[in-house]
Each structure stands twice: as C-alpha cells, then as structure tokens.
Design a protein around this motif. Structure first.
Motif, PDB file in Angstrom:
ATOM      1  N   ILE A  84     -66.499  15.666  23.232  1.00  0.00           N
ATOM      2  CA  ILE A  84     -67.873  16.073  23.532  1.00  0.00           C
ATOM      3  C   ILE A  84     -68.656  14.783  23.712  1.00  0.00           C
ATOM      4  N   GLY A  85     -69.083  14.520  24.916  1.00  0.00           N
ATOM      5  CA  GLY A  85     -69.775  13.265  25.217  1.00  0.00           C
ATOM      6  C   GLY A  85     -69.067  12.541  26.342  1.00  0.00           C
ATOM      7  N   ALA A  86     -68.846  11.236  26.177  1.00  0.00           N
ATOM      8  CA  ALA A  86     -68.148  10.445  27.195  1.00  0.00           C
ATOM      9  C   ALA A  86     -66.679  10.866  27.210  1.00  0.00           C
ATOM     10  N   LYS A  87     -66.152  11.197  28.379  1.00  0.00           N
ATOM     11  CA  LYS A  87     -64.819  11.783  28.446  1.00  0.00           C
ATOM     12  C   LYS A  87     -63.855  10.968  29.289  1.00  0.00           C
ATOM     13  N   TRP A  88     -64.244  10.678  30.515  1.00  0.00           N
ATOM     14  CA  TRP A  88     -63.319  10.057  31.454  1.00  0.00           C
ATOM     15  C   TRP A  88     -63.963   8.834  32.109  1.00  0.00           C
ATOM     16  N   PHE A  89     -63.136   8.041  32.744  1.00  0.00           N
ATOM     17  CA  PHE A  89     -63.642   6.905  33.520  1.00  0.00           C
ATOM     18  C   PHE A  89     -62.654   6.630  34.636  1.00  0.00           C
ATOM     19  N   GLU A  90     -63.101   5.860  35.617  1.00  0.00           N
ATOM     20  CA  GLU A  90     -62.250   5.469  36.732  1.00  0.00           C
ATOM     21  C   GLU A  90     -61.659   4.090  36.481  1.00  0.00           C
ATOM     22  N   GLY A  91     -60.505   3.847  37.091  1.00  0.00           N
ATOM     23  CA  GLY A  91     -59.865   2.553  36.936  1.00  0.00           C
ATOM     24  C   GLY A  91     -60.701   1.408  37.456  1.00  0.00           C
ATOM     25  N   SER A  92     -61.636   1.706  38.383  1.00  0.00           N
ATOM     26  CA  SER A  92     -62.503   0.656  38.920  1.00  0.00           C
ATOM     27  C   SER A  92     -63.506   0.141  37.887  1.00  0.00           C
ATOM     28  N   GLN A  93     -63.721   0.884  36.805  1.00  0.00           N
ATOM     29  CA  GLN A  93     -64.600   0.417  35.733  1.00  0.00           C
ATOM     30  C   GLN A  93     -63.806  -0.574  34.872  1.00  0.00           C
ATOM     31  N   ALA A  94     -63.712  -1.799  35.400  1.00  0.00           N
ATOM     32  CA  ALA A  94     -62.774  -2.789  34.859  1.00  0.00           C
ATOM     33  C   ALA A  94     -63.080  -3.170  33.416  1.00  0.00           C
ATOM     34  N   HIS A  95     -64.356  -3.188  33.028  1.00  0.00           N
ATOM     35  CA  HIS A  95     -64.693  -3.663  31.687  1.00  0.00           C
ATOM     36  C   HIS A  95     -64.146  -2.752  30.597  1.00  0.00           C
ATOM     37  N   VAL A  96     -64.303  -1.434  30.762  1.00  0.00           N
ATOM     38  CA  VAL A  96     -63.785  -0.525  29.750  1.00  0.00           C
ATOM     39  C   VAL A  96     -62.261  -0.463  29.818  1.00  0.00           C
ATOM     40  N   TYR A  97     -61.708  -0.583  31.024  1.00  0.00           N
ATOM     41  CA  TYR A  97     -60.249  -0.562  31.170  1.00  0.00           C
ATOM     42  C   TYR A  97     -59.619  -1.753  30.439  1.00  0.00           C
ATOM     43  N   GLN A  98     -60.199  -2.931  30.613  1.00  0.00           N
ATOM     44  CA  GLN A  98     -59.668  -4.120  29.949  1.00  0.00           C
ATOM     45  C   GLN A  98     -59.859  -4.051  28.439  1.00  0.00           C
ATOM     46  N   LEU A  99     -60.973  -3.460  27.985  1.00  0.00           N
ATOM     47  CA  LEU A  99     -61.199  -3.315  26.550  1.00  0.00           C
ATOM     48  C   LEU A  99     -60.138  -2.418  25.925  1.00  0.00           C
ATOM     49  N   LEU A 100     -59.840  -1.298  26.572  1.00  0.00           N
ATOM     50  CA  LEU A 100     -58.844  -0.379  26.038  1.00  0.00           C
ATOM     51  C   LEU A 100     -57.462  -1.027  25.995  1.00  0.00           C
ATOM     52  N   GLN A 101     -57.153  -1.803  27.020  1.00  0.00           N
ATOM     53  CA  GLN A 101     -55.866  -2.501  27.018  1.00  0.00           C
ATOM     54  C   GLN A 101     -55.805  -3.525  25.889  1.00  0.00           C
ATOM     55  N   ARG A 102     -56.900  -4.258  25.675  1.00  0.00           N
ATOM     56  CA  ARG A 102     -56.935  -5.260  24.616  1.00  0.00           C
ATOM     57  C   ARG A 102     -56.811  -4.610  23.239  1.00  0.00           C
ATOM     58  N   MET A 103     -57.391  -3.413  23.098  1.00  0.00           N
ATOM     59  CA  MET A 103     -57.327  -2.688  21.827  1.00  0.00           C
ATOM     60  C   MET A 103     -56.021  -1.904  21.673  1.00  0.00           C
ATOM     61  N   GLU A 104     -55.213  -1.903  22.732  1.00  0.00           N
ATOM     62  CA  GLU A 104     -53.953  -1.157  22.746  1.00  0.00           C
ATOM     63  C   GLU A 104     -54.194   0.338  22.547  1.00  0.00           C
ATOM     64  N   ILE A 105     -55.250   0.838  23.212  1.00  0.00           N
ATOM     65  CA  ILE A 105     -55.554   2.268  23.199  1.00  0.00           C
ATOM     66  C   ILE A 105     -54.787   2.929  24.337  1.00  0.00           C
ATOM     67  N   PRO A 106     -53.980   3.958  24.086  1.00  0.00           N
ATOM     68  CA  PRO A 106     -53.244   4.627  25.162  1.00  0.00           C
ATOM     69  C   PRO A 106     -54.185   5.197  26.214  1.00  0.00           C
ATOM     70  N   ILE A 107     -53.853   4.967  27.479  1.00  0.00           N
ATOM     71  CA  ILE A 107     -54.625   5.480  28.613  1.00  0.00           C
ATOM     72  C   ILE A 107     -53.723   6.361  29.451  1.00  0.00           C
ATOM     73  N   GLN A 108     -54.226   7.510  29.853  1.00  0.00           N
ATOM     74  CA  GLN A 108     -53.430   8.398  30.702  1.00  0.00           C
ATOM     75  C   GLN A 108     -54.326   9.062  31.732  1.00  0.00           C
ATOM     76  N   GLN A 109     -53.703   9.572  32.778  1.00  0.00           N
ATOM     77  CA  GLN A 109     -54.470  10.276  33.792  1.00  0.00           C
ATOM     78  C   GLN A 109     -54.924  11.617  33.254  1.00  0.00           C
ATOM     79  N   ARG A 110     -56.047  12.078  33.794  1.00  0.00           N
ATOM     80  CA  ARG A 110     -56.579  13.365  33.371  1.00  0.00           C
ATOM     81  C   ARG A 110     -55.553  14.470  33.637  1.00  0.00           C
TER      82      ARG A 110
END
Length: 486
Positions: free
Chosen positions: A66-92
């Motif tokens: 409930i709230g922020a749910k998805w993002f696009e790969g072009s949003q590089a800042h959040v994508y790089q943060l998740l990778q640095r934090m080792e947060i699993p990312i998957q397609q919707r």
C-alpha cells in the motif's frame, strides 16, 4: 530572534548539539542518513518524524503493498540502491494480455474519436516536453493554465476529464492551479508523460517490484546508530550563523549544524521559519492550494477473480471520482483513488461500488479490504536544489529534478541532500564520484525537432475541425459573393 521563538512555543527543553538533523523518515530521509553514514560513520544524526511510523509512502500489509509499489528500470537511482542493498528485484507479476481493460472512456458512443484526440494530445506533449527542462525556460504569471490548454486542445468531455484527472494525480494540484509550462517541466522530470501513464495507468509487465519491508529493514539496520524520534512534528526553525534550532511539537529544541528537510512542500508550509526564507522560496511555499488533494491506496481480496470471469484484465479507469485499479495477483485487486481531504471514510464504499459496476455485484463484498491515505505532494513549482545557508532541501517533491514524485526521484533527492550536508560538515570526504551519483540518469535529452514535426504534433480533431469549418465558411462566402457580384 531566540526569544521570539521561545515566546511562540512556550518554555522549551534544549537537547545537546548534534551534527545533522533530518526532518522526515520517508525514503528520502532514510537514504540521506544512509548515505551520510556511508561516507562519514562518525556523524551524529537524528531523524524527526511527524507520524508514529517510519517509511513514508512505503507501506506493506500481508495482502501486498500500500503506497509506493513499482518502478521502471530507467529510474537508475532506486535501481542502484536496491542492488547495493542486495534487495531482490523482479518483474511485475504477469497479467493475461489477451483480456481487455475496463475503462469508462472505452464504453461511450464517441469513445473512438475521444481516444484518438487524446492520444494526439499526449503525443504533442510528449514531443514538446524535452524543451521544458528546468532552467531552460521561465515561468511567468500570465502563463496559460493547464485546464485552459486542455480545453483548447480537446473537444470531447471524456478526453478532457481524463487529462484533467491525470494532471491532478501527477501534480497534486488542480489543472486550474498549475500552468502549462510547470506541467511540461514536471513531465520532463518524470521521464515524459507517457512514462507517467505507463506507471500509473497501464501497469505493464515490464515494471519492476520489490519488497518494501525488506528495503526498510535493510536501511534501518544500517542506521542503528541513528536516533529516531517519531510523533515529532516540527513547528519552528530558527536559523543562526553557526547553527540551527528546531522546535518540535513536544516543546523540545534540537540544535544542529545542518538541517535536512526531507518533507514535501505541503509540510513546509506548516513550519515557521525565522528569519523568513528568501522571497523566491517564500512565494512558492506560501502558495497554498484551495483544496488538499489526498490519494488513498487500497487492496481488496476475493475468493475468485471476478474481473477475469467478466472478461477483463483487471485494470480500469473511472472518471468520477478518479480511481485507478490493477490486479496484484489472482483474487487480489488493488488500486488508488484521488479525492479531496475529508473524504477518506467514503473511499471504501465508492471503490467497491465502482468494482460492482464494472465487474459484477460479487466485487462489492470482498473477503478482506485495507486502505491507507497519503496527502498528494504539490509539484507545481521548480525543485529546491540549492541549500539555504545550513538548511538543505530533500524529498522527491521538493528537491528532485529527475522522476519527481516517484521512487527514483526520492532516492536522488536523498543522495543530493547528503552531498550538500557533507559539503557543510565534512567537505574533505566528498569526491567527484559523489557528485556524479546525484546527476540525473536516463532522463530524456533535448533532441532536434523540426518545425514541421512540431506543427504536425499540434494537429488534433479539435483544431483540424475548427480550421476546416473556418476554411469552408470562407470558401462558401467567396462563392456566394462571386455568384452575386460575378
């Protein structure tokens, strides 16, 4: 000045002076604190949050986000943060693409013509958006309001209502309150209008998703040395030459070297600044909206996928009030509704009634239902990217120049705020790579657009019909004149 602040708030309790205070424990504030400690672990950081929980728009319940749910790969800042934090990312999760969407716009007699002129208008804004990069143009008081621009370009009420509601959802302000130039600048900062539509309305399978609880846990673990104070609304800020005093709702004064405001413009309007902020910032902050717009995110669970049984993919748009719905997974339906402040208690009945109208009466009685209301941040202003002495601006709405209002913009503003704060308290630890990390990435570039393409992009049913009628009238008048005076 100090006495003035104390007289307004009563006898205060003073705390020990610390290095950095961050106001707001949303994603921007948390990323700011994480980045500060990553660069300089010795910093003393305190975070003040007005609500009783941290995370801001990142909310999660057992049924889903409930709230922020998805993002696009072009949003590089959040994508790089998740990778640095080792947060699993998957397609919707994949939704059956063979099923049609249920849009009220698709069901009217004039829907095809309305959809055609709407798409022409969206394409026009898409082509012209790169010319409205912040700093490339000036906003004048006599700029055309977005509502007038929409009415001058679109003929059908369905397409006009679609664009008006879209402006409200994106900007957090009415189409009558934001100018055409401001909206175009915002579209540029969000990666184009089509990008906004894809994320808010289309919800394509190419969107990326992650577990927000996992991200919050990862951030808080890295901020174990940080002091969190919840239910502390900031009432006043007193700015001195070498330090800042922050007065909160518990009558306590916090003293700091640098203050980071990781809150949107709506919240900044409720703070008393002493001395007052510069005139150009004051004009923006004092431009209070006539109505506060709220966004309620909801999730409903059912025993069966009624929308699929009705032959739809589960994505729909209802024009009045503005509701966007989408399928999380089979039997779970979510979405969001934009409304005026004070209507939160009516959201459930309105949403379930809309479900029943579109997908059948069984949708009116879900097995489970949850909702959470957020205040829509006003984006109808230029971003605050330059610190004011020892005050640093943050949040996706206030300080982001790329993907404003999205997760990527929130992370970018957090990185920029950390950089600006470090330049004030620990300039020796800042390197050129830190500056490069803040820059916008994957945002649209200014491209050479020919005059013919620009002119063609502005043609739609409305003006073509008007020009045709005008030309026909002139030809008819000339023909009658020729017959009479031959």
């Amino acid at each position: 000045m100090e006495k003035d602040c104390e007289l307004k708030l009563g006898p205060p309790e003073r705390s020990q002076r610390i290095d950095v205070i961050i106001v707001g424990a949303g994603i921007s504030g948390l990323v700011t604190a994480y980045r500060l400690l990553e660069k300089e672990p010795s910093l003393q950081i305190r975070i003040l949050e007005a609500s009783d929980t941290i995370g801001g728009n990142l909310k999660q319940i057992p049924q889903g986000e409930i709230g922020a749910k998805w993002f696009e790969g072009s949003q590089a800042h959040v994508y790089q943060l998740l990778q640095r934090m080792e947060i699993p990312i998957q397609q919707r999760s994949v939704v059956d693409a063979t099923l049609p969407r249920c849009w009220e716009l698709d069901q009217t007699v004039s829907s095809n013509l309305a959809k055609y002129e709407l798409q022409r208008y969206i394409n026009e804004l898409q082509i012209k958006a790169p010319f409205f990069r912040p700093g490339r143009f000036s906003i004048r008081k006599n700029s055309t309001k977005m509502e007038k621009h929409i009415n001058n370009r679109l003929f059908f009420s369905e397409s006009r209502k679609f664009m008006t509601n879209l402006v409200e959802l994106v900007c957090g302000s009415k189409a009558s309150d934001i100018t055409y130039k401001e909206f175009m600048s915002l579209c540029y900062g969000c990666g184009s209008l089509q990008n906004i539509i894809n994320i808010y309305l289309e919800c394509p399978n190419t969107l990326l998703e992650f577990d927000s609880a996992h991200l919050l846990n990862a951030l808080t673990q890295r901020l174990q040395g940080t002091e969190f104070l919840v239910s502390r609304q900031v009432k006043a800020i007193c700015h001195y030459k070498d330090y800042i005093e922050v007065h909160d709702s518990t009558q306590k004064i916090h003293t700091t070297d640098v203050l980071i405001l990781a809150i949107p413009l709506n919240a900044l309007q409720q703070i008393n600044f002493s001395p007052p902020v510069p005139m150009e910032l004051r004009k923006v902050m004092n431009n209070k909206l006539k109505l506060r717009l709220m966004l309620t995110s909801f999730i409903a669970g059912y025993g069966d996928a009624h929308w699929r049984n009705a032959g739809y993919s589960g994505s729909f748009l209802k024009n009045e009030p503005f509701i966007v719905g989408y399928e999380y997974r089979p039997n779970v339906y979510g979405g969001m509704m934009i409304h005026d402040s004070g209507s939160e208690s009516l959201v459930r009945s309105i949403v379930l009634k809309a479900f029943a109208e579109n997908y059948g009466e069984a949708m009116e009685t879900p097995h489970s239902y949850n909702q959470h209301t957020f205040e829509l941040s006003s984006l109808a202003h230029m971003p605050f990217t330059t610190p004011w002495h020892r005050i640093v601006w943050s949040s996706s709405a206030a300080a982001s120049t790329c993907y404003r209002g999205f997760l990527g913009g929130a992370v970018q503003s957090g990185l920029r705020a950390a950089l600006n704060a470090l330049l004030l308290v620990r300039p020796q630890v800042v390197s050129w790579t830190d500056v490069a990390d803040v820059h916008c990435q994957n945002c649209p570039n200014i491209k050479d657009v020919g005059a013919l393409q620009l002119w063609m992009s502005g043609l739609n049913l409305y003006n073509v019909g008007y020009y045709t009628l005008y030309a026909s009238s002139v030809l008819l008048a000339l023909q009658l004149a020729f017959k009479k005076f031959g």
